[in-house]
Design a protein around this motif. Structure first.
Motif, mmCIF file in Angstrom:
data_model
loop_
_atom_site.group_PDB
_atom_site.id
_atom_site.type_symbol
_atom_site.label_atom_id
_atom_site.label_comp_id
_atom_site.label_asym_id
_atom_site.label_seq_id
_atom_site.Cartn_x
_atom_site.Cartn_y
_atom_site.Cartn_z
ATOM 1 N N UNK A 43 -14.527 20.034 15.041
ATOM 2 C CA UNK A 43 -13.639 19.303 15.806
ATOM 3 C C UNK A 43 -14.544 18.934 16.620
ATOM 4 N N UNK A 44 -15.535 19.381 17.668
ATOM 5 C CA UNK A 44 -15.915 18.537 19.243
ATOM 6 C C UNK A 44 -16.745 17.267 18.169
ATOM 7 N N UNK A 45 -17.757 17.069 16.792
ATOM 8 C CA UNK A 45 -18.386 16.688 17.355
ATOM 9 C C UNK A 45 -17.529 15.381 16.278
ATOM 10 N N UNK A 46 -16.172 15.435 16.005
ATOM 11 C CA UNK A 46 -15.534 14.289 16.016
ATOM 12 C C UNK A 46 -14.782 13.338 16.470
ATOM 13 N N UNK A 47 -14.818 14.021 18.377
ATOM 14 C CA UNK A 47 -14.454 13.679 19.168
ATOM 15 C C UNK A 47 -15.360 12.641 20.539
ATOM 16 N N UNK A 48 -14.922 13.088 21.347
ATOM 17 C CA UNK A 48 -15.076 12.248 22.129
ATOM 18 C C UNK A 48 -16.146 13.489 23.749
ATOM 19 N N UNK A 49 -16.952 13.464 23.862
ATOM 20 C CA UNK A 49 -17.352 15.342 24.418
ATOM 21 C C UNK A 49 -16.559 14.234 25.818
ATOM 22 N N UNK A 50 -17.053 16.029 26.253
ATOM 23 C CA UNK A 50 -16.030 16.370 27.937
ATOM 24 C C UNK A 50 -16.162 15.232 28.518
ATOM 25 N N UNK A 51 -15.255 14.897 29.135
ATOM 26 C CA UNK A 51 -15.528 13.642 30.500
ATOM 27 C C UNK A 51 -15.852 14.352 31.359
ATOM 28 N N UNK A 52 -16.906 13.384 32.035
ATOM 29 C CA UNK A 52 -17.941 14.156 32.667
ATOM 30 C C UNK A 52 -18.027 12.974 34.308
ATOM 31 N N UNK A 62 -30.859 15.008 33.497
ATOM 32 C CA UNK A 62 -32.210 15.633 34.621
ATOM 33 C C UNK A 62 -32.716 17.070 34.171
ATOM 34 N N UNK A 63 -31.218 17.905 33.575
ATOM 35 C CA UNK A 63 -31.740 18.974 33.614
ATOM 36 C C UNK A 63 -32.182 20.072 31.668
ATOM 37 N N UNK A 64 -32.290 18.037 31.253
ATOM 38 C CA UNK A 64 -32.476 18.165 30.175
ATOM 39 C C UNK A 64 -34.038 17.903 29.512
ATOM 40 N N UNK A 65 -34.816 16.775 30.542
ATOM 41 C CA UNK A 65 -36.256 16.741 30.941
ATOM 42 C C UNK A 65 -36.502 17.845 31.254
ATOM 43 N N UNK A 66 -36.116 18.586 32.802
ATOM 44 C CA UNK A 66 -36.631 19.803 33.206
ATOM 45 C C UNK A 66 -36.774 20.994 31.683
ATOM 46 N N UNK A 67 -35.942 21.189 31.097
ATOM 47 C CA UNK A 67 -36.480 21.880 29.761
ATOM 48 C C UNK A 67 -37.035 21.803 28.779
ATOM 49 N N UNK A 95 -27.384 19.565 23.226
ATOM 50 C CA UNK A 95 -27.094 20.835 22.541
ATOM 51 C C UNK A 95 -26.427 21.413 24.416
ATOM 52 N N UNK A 96 -26.896 20.590 25.388
ATOM 53 C CA UNK A 96 -26.784 20.847 26.366
ATOM 54 C C UNK A 96 -24.919 20.926 26.854
ATOM 55 N N UNK A 97 -24.266 19.764 26.314
ATOM 56 C CA UNK A 97 -23.218 19.074 26.562
ATOM 57 C C UNK A 97 -21.985 19.802 25.457
ATOM 58 N N UNK A 99 -23.000 22.888 24.906
ATOM 59 C CA UNK A 99 -22.925 24.294 25.417
ATOM 60 C C UNK A 99 -21.599 23.962 26.917
ATOM 61 N N UNK A 100 -21.615 22.930 27.205
ATOM 62 C CA UNK A 100 -20.760 22.656 28.128
ATOM 63 C C UNK A 100 -19.398 22.884 27.721
ATOM 64 N N UNK A 101 -19.209 21.762 26.551
ATOM 65 C CA UNK A 101 -17.846 21.649 25.888
ATOM 66 C C UNK A 101 -17.654 23.254 24.877
ATOM 67 N N UNK A 102 -18.466 24.515 25.014
ATOM 68 C CA UNK A 102 -18.181 25.104 24.533
ATOM 69 C C UNK A 102 -17.411 26.567 25.762
ATOM 70 N N UNK A 103 -18.647 26.313 26.719
ATOM 71 C CA UNK A 103 -17.808 27.053 28.423
ATOM 72 C C UNK A 103 -16.677 26.415 28.320
ATOM 73 N N UNK A 104 -15.899 25.110 28.452
ATOM 74 C CA UNK A 104 -14.629 24.810 28.537
ATOM 75 C C UNK A 104 -13.533 25.085 27.841
ATOM 76 N N UNK A 105 -13.974 25.475 26.225
ATOM 77 C CA UNK A 105 -12.946 25.757 25.533
ATOM 78 C C UNK A 105 -12.644 27.380 25.139
ATOM 79 N N UNK A 106 -13.613 28.222 25.571
ATOM 80 C CA UNK A 106 -13.308 29.096 26.129
ATOM 81 C C UNK A 106 -12.837 29.709 27.580
ATOM 82 N N UNK A 107 -13.153 28.670 28.283
ATOM 83 C CA UNK A 107 -12.035 28.470 29.773
ATOM 84 C C UNK A 107 -10.606 28.413 29.653
#
Length: 114
Positions: A43-52, A62-67, A95-97, A99-107
């Protein structure tokens, strides 16, 4: 997951695999959880990413580059034989995105079935 004699076994993952096994113990509920997560991800992959906010999107890049720069060199060197550094950083950001969407869905209760 990985056989110890497997030449493709990234040794640094063993710590995380052992931690997961210790936490889940015997009788893992993965057969029940996996279909819920699979539906959620599709469902997530068929939709837009979470708004930021722009600053959050920039921070994720930046975090992606640091990782990437802090990843085990043997892992990065192996991956860079197949993809460009930009593609690898973009995949990490993806992958981070997720994870962020997963956290939002949990909350927000979207994954209360877990």
């Amino acid at each position: 997951m990985f056989n110890e004699t497997d030449s493709n076994n990234p040794g640094w993952l063993e710590e995380f695999e052992q931690l997961a096994n210790d936490q889940l113990g015997q009788g893992s509920s993965c057969p029940q959880v996996h279909p819920v997560i699979e539906r959620w991800l599709n469902k997530l992959l068929d939709s837009d990413p979470p708004e930021s906010r722009d600053s959050v999107a920039q921070a994720m890049a930046c975090l992606s580059t640091e990782i990437l720069y802090n990843a085990p060199p043997e892992l990065v060197d192996t991956l860079l034989k197949t993809v460009t550094e930009d593609d690898l950083a973009l995949w990490i950001e993806h992958v981070l995105l997720v994870g962020r969407a997963f956290e939002i869905s949990l909350h927000n209760g979207e994954l209360d079935d877990l």
